[in-house]
Motif scaffolding. Structure first.
Motif, mmCIF file in Angstrom:
data_model
loop_
_atom_site.group_PDB
_atom_site.id
_atom_site.type_symbol
_atom_site.label_atom_id
_atom_site.label_comp_id
_atom_site.label_asym_id
_atom_site.label_seq_id
_atom_site.Cartn_x
_atom_site.Cartn_y
_atom_site.Cartn_z
ATOM 1 N N ILE A 168 47.173 -19.952 41.546
ATOM 2 C CA ILE A 168 46.696 -18.741 41.971
ATOM 3 C C ILE A 168 45.435 -18.825 42.507
ATOM 4 C CG2 ILE A 168 46.039 -17.621 39.921
ATOM 5 C CD1 ILE A 168 47.833 -15.700 42.737
ATOM 6 N N THR A 169 44.488 -19.362 41.758
ATOM 7 C CA THR A 169 42.995 -19.564 42.300
ATOM 8 C C THR A 169 42.864 -20.102 43.933
ATOM 9 O OG1 THR A 169 42.395 -20.139 40.093
ATOM 10 C CG2 THR A 169 41.056 -20.434 42.022
ATOM 11 N N GLY A 179 39.646 -20.082 34.740
ATOM 12 C CA GLY A 179 40.653 -21.093 34.103
ATOM 13 C C GLY A 179 40.797 -20.822 32.619
ATOM 14 N N GLU A 180 39.547 -20.823 31.888
ATOM 15 C CA GLU A 180 39.533 -20.823 30.754
ATOM 16 C C GLU A 180 38.275 -20.324 30.104
ATOM 17 O OE1 GLU A 180 39.035 -24.810 28.936
ATOM 18 O OE2 GLU A 180 38.907 -25.376 31.016
ATOM 19 N N PRO A 181 38.061 -20.095 28.766
ATOM 20 C CA PRO A 181 36.681 -19.627 28.281
ATOM 21 C C PRO A 181 35.717 -20.631 28.611
ATOM 22 C CG PRO A 181 38.383 -18.987 26.843
ATOM 23 C CD PRO A 181 38.929 -19.900 27.794
ATOM 24 N N ASP A 238 31.239 -15.849 35.920
ATOM 25 C CA ASP A 238 32.544 -16.409 34.747
ATOM 26 C C ASP A 238 33.738 -15.424 35.152
ATOM 27 O OD1 ASP A 238 34.522 -17.068 32.842
ATOM 28 O OD2 ASP A 238 32.948 -16.768 31.390
ATOM 29 N N GLN A 268 44.180 -13.819 35.994
ATOM 30 C CA GLN A 268 45.574 -14.426 35.596
ATOM 31 C C GLN A 268 46.335 -14.582 36.641
ATOM 32 O OE1 GLN A 268 46.812 -11.603 32.711
ATOM 33 N NE2 GLN A 268 46.583 -12.973 31.209
ATOM 34 N N GLU A 319 49.175 -13.254 37.095
ATOM 35 C CA GLU A 319 49.345 -11.997 37.315
ATOM 36 C C GLU A 319 48.616 -10.784 38.011
ATOM 37 O OE1 GLU A 319 49.529 -13.998 34.841
ATOM 38 O OE2 GLU A 319 51.176 -14.056 33.406
ATOM 39 N N ARG A 366 44.222 -17.693 24.322
ATOM 40 C CA ARG A 366 45.487 -17.164 24.205
ATOM 41 C C ARG A 366 45.926 -16.735 22.981
ATOM 42 N NH1 ARG A 366 47.559 -15.762 29.433
ATOM 43 N NH2 ARG A 366 49.612 -15.337 28.085
ATOM 44 N N GLY A 377 42.518 -25.558 32.161
ATOM 45 C CA GLY A 377 42.712 -24.528 33.022
ATOM 46 C C GLY A 377 43.993 -24.304 33.528
ATOM 47 N N LEU A 422 47.894 -23.088 32.501
ATOM 48 C CA LEU A 422 48.650 -22.643 31.287
ATOM 49 C C LEU A 422 49.736 -23.409 30.991
ATOM 50 C CD1 LEU A 422 48.566 -18.796 31.205
ATOM 51 C CD2 LEU A 422 47.413 -20.197 29.818
HETATM 52 C C1 WT7 Z 1 44.978 -17.517 31.807
HETATM 53 C C2 WT7 Z 1 45.368 -17.405 33.034
HETATM 54 C C3 WT7 Z 1 43.290 -17.144 37.168
HETATM 55 C C4 WT7 Z 1 43.278 -18.332 37.574
HETATM 56 C C5 WT7 Z 1 43.470 -19.754 36.870
HETATM 57 C C6 WT7 Z 1 44.482 -19.479 35.566
HETATM 58 C C7 WT7 Z 1 42.566 -18.028 30.817
HETATM 59 C C8 WT7 Z 1 41.187 -17.813 33.050
HETATM 60 C C9 WT7 Z 1 39.515 -17.197 32.178
HETATM 61 C C10 WT7 Z 1 37.812 -17.199 32.077
HETATM 62 C C11 WT7 Z 1 38.710 -17.279 29.818
HETATM 63 C C12 WT7 Z 1 40.403 -17.473 31.110
HETATM 64 C C13 WT7 Z 1 43.184 -16.920 30.269
HETATM 65 C C14 WT7 Z 1 44.154 -16.413 30.998
HETATM 66 N N1 WT7 Z 1 41.441 -17.599 31.748
HETATM 67 N N2 WT7 Z 1 40.078 -17.494 33.514
HETATM 68 N N3 WT7 Z 1 37.106 -17.136 32.985
HETATM 69 N N4 WT7 Z 1 37.803 -16.736 30.604
HETATM 70 N N5 WT7 Z 1 39.862 -17.404 29.946
HETATM 71 O O1 WT7 Z 1 45.607 -18.671 36.061
HETATM 72 O O2 WT7 Z 1 47.267 -19.957 34.913
HETATM 73 O O3 WT7 Z 1 47.590 -17.478 35.309
HETATM 74 O O4 WT7 Z 1 45.989 -18.464 33.431
HETATM 75 O O5 WT7 Z 1 43.719 -18.342 31.911
HETATM 76 O O6 WT7 Z 1 43.725 -17.017 29.068
HETATM 77 O O7 WT7 Z 1 45.297 -15.575 30.506
HETATM 78 P P1 WT7 Z 1 46.747 -18.831 34.844
#
Ligand code: WT7
Length: 697
Positions: free
Chosen positions: A358-359, A435-437, A459, A463, A465, A563, A572, A574
């Motif tokens: 999605i990014t 993508g992640e914390p 930061d 998602q 979604e 999560r 990054g 899921l």
């Molecule tokens: C999940 C979504 C959005 C594009 C990449 C991932 C985690 C995403 C962060 C952030 C902490 C983050 C969450 C989220 N996440 N960005 N800046 N800080 N956690 O898309 O595959 O739909 O994953 O990525 O857990 O729910 P995705």
């Protein structure tokens, strides 16, 4: 609630220079605009709507929705009654109305240093119109689903925008996914056409993409489904050496010595891809493009017509086809891009994500192009041919805004500052992560070393979604705290709930939810609206549940804690534990499998798998290798297990539910297990600790 004043302590402030021309220059402006976005959404979004072209205007409310399952079906509608075309808005509008035709849309940087191309907005529009006509000539109509399985090449953008132009729904599958995963996605959305390429290099590894695509199409046929056509781009094979579509001209690439480089590569022992060809379905991209007209009237779509489907992991194992629609997604990605990166006309923006995620959809294609931005599109890896590649590219194109993932930062951190300091990076103004914390150490390194303490780090939490950023700093306005995604974007109202669904006020920790939709959020799970409602709206009626844990500190900052469902975040990406488990259990030796995440210094989490074997089967290295291979084949390389542990018994409750919490502790060798009184047989725990996989991967 957003505080009236930003905190002064323990925060990083943007450099003064950035503030002067910033779209949102101060925390006070952010707060004012935020209040407007929530209290008067029609007025707030009305200003954004004006920048775009609408064939017919909308009547009524900007957003109409039901967010409460107890009150009926969940729906989100934005700008009902309006008609538009997103491709027209990101291309024709820039070329014809904004006179950006000669502006560079993309700098393409190939896997090999020196392989590069540029394409202007005007040229991109021509290519897209031609390919839109190609799609029509192949029988694709409005509403048809088209699967795209391609490397990071300009033609991937051409393909997606051509779909959008004729109202077809693209479903892009990341080119690292396996044949099985591609097949599953084609079947789920019944795609009538597949667009792919011959192959590509990731570093020095050749990926035979067409071969994998063919395998996927065969798997579809085995399940009684056939795509009508498979369009193949020749990316590596020019006519020479390619077995495909013999009479087609070489790819129209403006880099004159690509072909020479290709020969070099072959000489160096880098082979060309194997290209199986089935004349009944396969057609050559270049042959079709040759005869296609450059005129293609866009299909005027309703606001809520589907734009694309993108699959994301689901906790039951089967991926969910997240569906986004035209108008809301367009407005949201355009505005978030403009404000979160503080986009200015002279910027060169680079997002290192793959368009298969999605990014890439939101922040390589739609958001940047809607703003008429110049982007870098990078095919390669951060470590190839060496670990300073990213910074070399930053200097080569004078990148001003740079967006990457924490896992890439942690990977490069391992090599120290020298590869970074080899390049100037003085063009950089804003850095972003997603993508992640991001752990504070990585944040500090990014800020201090990559950005020379000059560039704010945004930061961005969001998602697949959410379609676009939902919690994020604005670079000139929000004082940053390393590791915090800070505050909500405009129109987004977050809340933190406890296990009983009560909303917590002030500093607190619990489930991150949202109270109302924003234009860019998903509309449904393709073909399964029930699953959409169950996954996101049933647990806490009245709220969208993200699946993430979150803490709010005394200053009102949001900190994502990761999560809290059966989902893992590896580099990054899921992954669902259930999906990996079912891939393992399909092996004849395996009776049961349980997969948990184990903290990993670079990837964030790694996959730690416990397998219980069938009676009479013994565990050995060969079996372990087979199991790893099996998961790779079923899902893709990103899901390859890091550890597999033979587990004759698994910790279960008396009702037979596996206690993953206990397995997580075993995986990371933490002896403090908390309350295990509900375990049916506590002796298995000791046995599992004894048999831990110790070797680090
Ligand atoms: C999940 C979504 C959005 C594009 C990449 C991932 C985690 C995403 C962060 C952030 C902490 C983050 C969450 C989220 N996440 N960005 N800046 N800080 N956690 O898309 O595959 O739909 O994953 O990525 O857990 O729910 P995705």
């Amino acid at each position: 609630m957003i505080p009236d004043k930003a905190p002064k302590e323990d925060v990083f402030h943007a450099a003064g220079g950035l503030r002067k021309d910033a779209h949102v220059p101060s925390f006070e402006t952010y707060k004012e605009l935020y209040t407007k976005s929530v209290d008067s959404p029609d007025e707030f979004w009305g200003d954004v709507v004006k920048d775009f072209f609408w064939k017919t205007k909308h009547a009524g409310r900007f957003l109409d929705y039901n967010f409460d399952v107890t009150k009926g079906e969940i729906f989100i509608k934005c700008m009902e009654g309006a008609t538009t075309n997103i491709c027209y808005n990101v291309l024709d509008r820039n070329v014809h109305e904004r006179k950006l035709g000669e502006k560079i849309a993309f700098y393409w940087e190939g896997n090999e240093p020196g392989d590069d191309l540029t394409i202007t907005y005007k040229e991109l529009l021509h290519q897209v119109c031609k390919f839109a006509n190609v799609l029509k000539s192949q029988g694709v109509k409005k509403g048809d689903r088209v699967s795209i399985y391609m490397p990071m090449v300009i033609e991937l953008v051409v393909a997606m925008l051509a779909c959008a132009r004729i109202g077809a729904v693209h479903s892009i599958v990341f080119a690292g996914y396996s044949a099985e995963s591609l097949c599953e996605r084609i079947l789920d959305s019944q795609c009538t056409l597949l667009i792919t390429a011959d192959g590509f290099y990731r570093g020095d590894k050749l990926i035979n993409l067409k071969l994998i695509a063919d395998d996927a199409l065969q798997k579809c046929r085995d399940k009684s489904f056939s795509v009508l056509r498979c369009i193949m781009l020749k990316h590596l094979c020019k006519d020479e050496g390619a077995s495909a579509g013999s009479q087609s001209p070489p790819a129209k690439r403006s880099c004159p010595d690509m072909q020479e480089k290709q020969k070099d590569r072959v000489k160096k022992g880098h082979p060309l891809p194997k290209v199986p060809w089935n004349p009944e379905v396969d057609v050559c991209w270049h042959t079709l493009m040759d005869g296609a007209s450059e005129d293609c009237e866009p299909e005027w779509c309703e606001s809520e017509d589907p734009l694309f489907i993108l699959y994301t992991s689901g906790s039951t194992g089967k991926p969910k086809g997240v569906m986004h629609t035209v108008s809301g997604y367009m407005l949201y990605t355009a505005l978030t891009f403009k404000l979160v990166f503080d986009y200015q006309p002279g910027d060169v923006y680079w997002c290192t994500a793959d368009i298969g995620w999605i990014t890439g959809h939101s922040y390589i294609t739609y958001g940047p192009l809607a703003n008429g931005a110049t982007c870098v599109l990078f095919e390669g890896l951060p470590t190839y041919p060496d670990v300073s590649r990213m910074w070399e590219i930053v200097d080569k194109y004078h990148v001003t805004k740079f967006y990457t993932a924490p896992t890439a930062i942690r990977l490069l951190m391992k090599y120290g500052t020298e590869p970074v300091h080899k390049y100037k990076r003085d063009s950089l103004k804003v850095l972003g992560t997603v993508g992640e914390p991001i752990n504070p150490e990585a944040w500090q390194w990014y800020y201090n070393v990559v950005g020379d303490k000059r560039c704010p780090v945004v930061d961005t939490f969001w998602q697949t979604e959410t379609g676009g950023h939902v919690l994020t700093p604005l670079p000139a306005a929000t004082p940053m705290k390393p590791g915090s995604a800070t505050f909500p974007f405009f129109g987004v109202i977050p809340a933190i709930l406890n296990e009983s669904g009560e909303e917590l006020e002030g500093p607190s920790e619990g489930y991150l939810v949202f109270k109302q939709p924003w234009p860019g959020m998903m509309r449904t799970v393709y073909g399964n609206h029930d699953r959409f409602e169950t996954t996101y709206f049933k647990k806490f009626p009245g709220f969208y549940v993200t699946g993430d844990g979150c803490r709010r500190d005394k200053d009102g900052y949001y900190w994502i804690t990761g999560r809290i469902d059966d989902m893992l975040n590896v580099s990054g990406h899921l992954l669902s534990t259930a999906e990996v488990e079912s891939a393992l259990v399909e092996h004849e030796a395996v009776a049961e499998a349980a997969v948990v995440g184990r903290p990993h210094p670079v990837k964030g989490e790694s996959l730690y798998c416990f397998v219980t074997l069938n009676d009479g089967v013994s565990y050995n290295k060969a079996l372990e290798a087979q199991l790893k291979q099996q998961v790779r084949e079923k899902i893709g390389a990103i899901a390859t297990p890091d550890y597999i542990q033979n587990a004759p018994g698994l910790p279960k409750t008396r009702s037979g539910k596996i206690m993953r919490r206990v397995l997580r502790k075993i995986a990371s060798n933490e002896r403090d297990l908390g309350d295990i009184s509900t375990l049916a047989d506590s002796s298995v725990v000791e046995q599992l600790f004894e048999n831990r996989c110790c070797a680090a991967v």
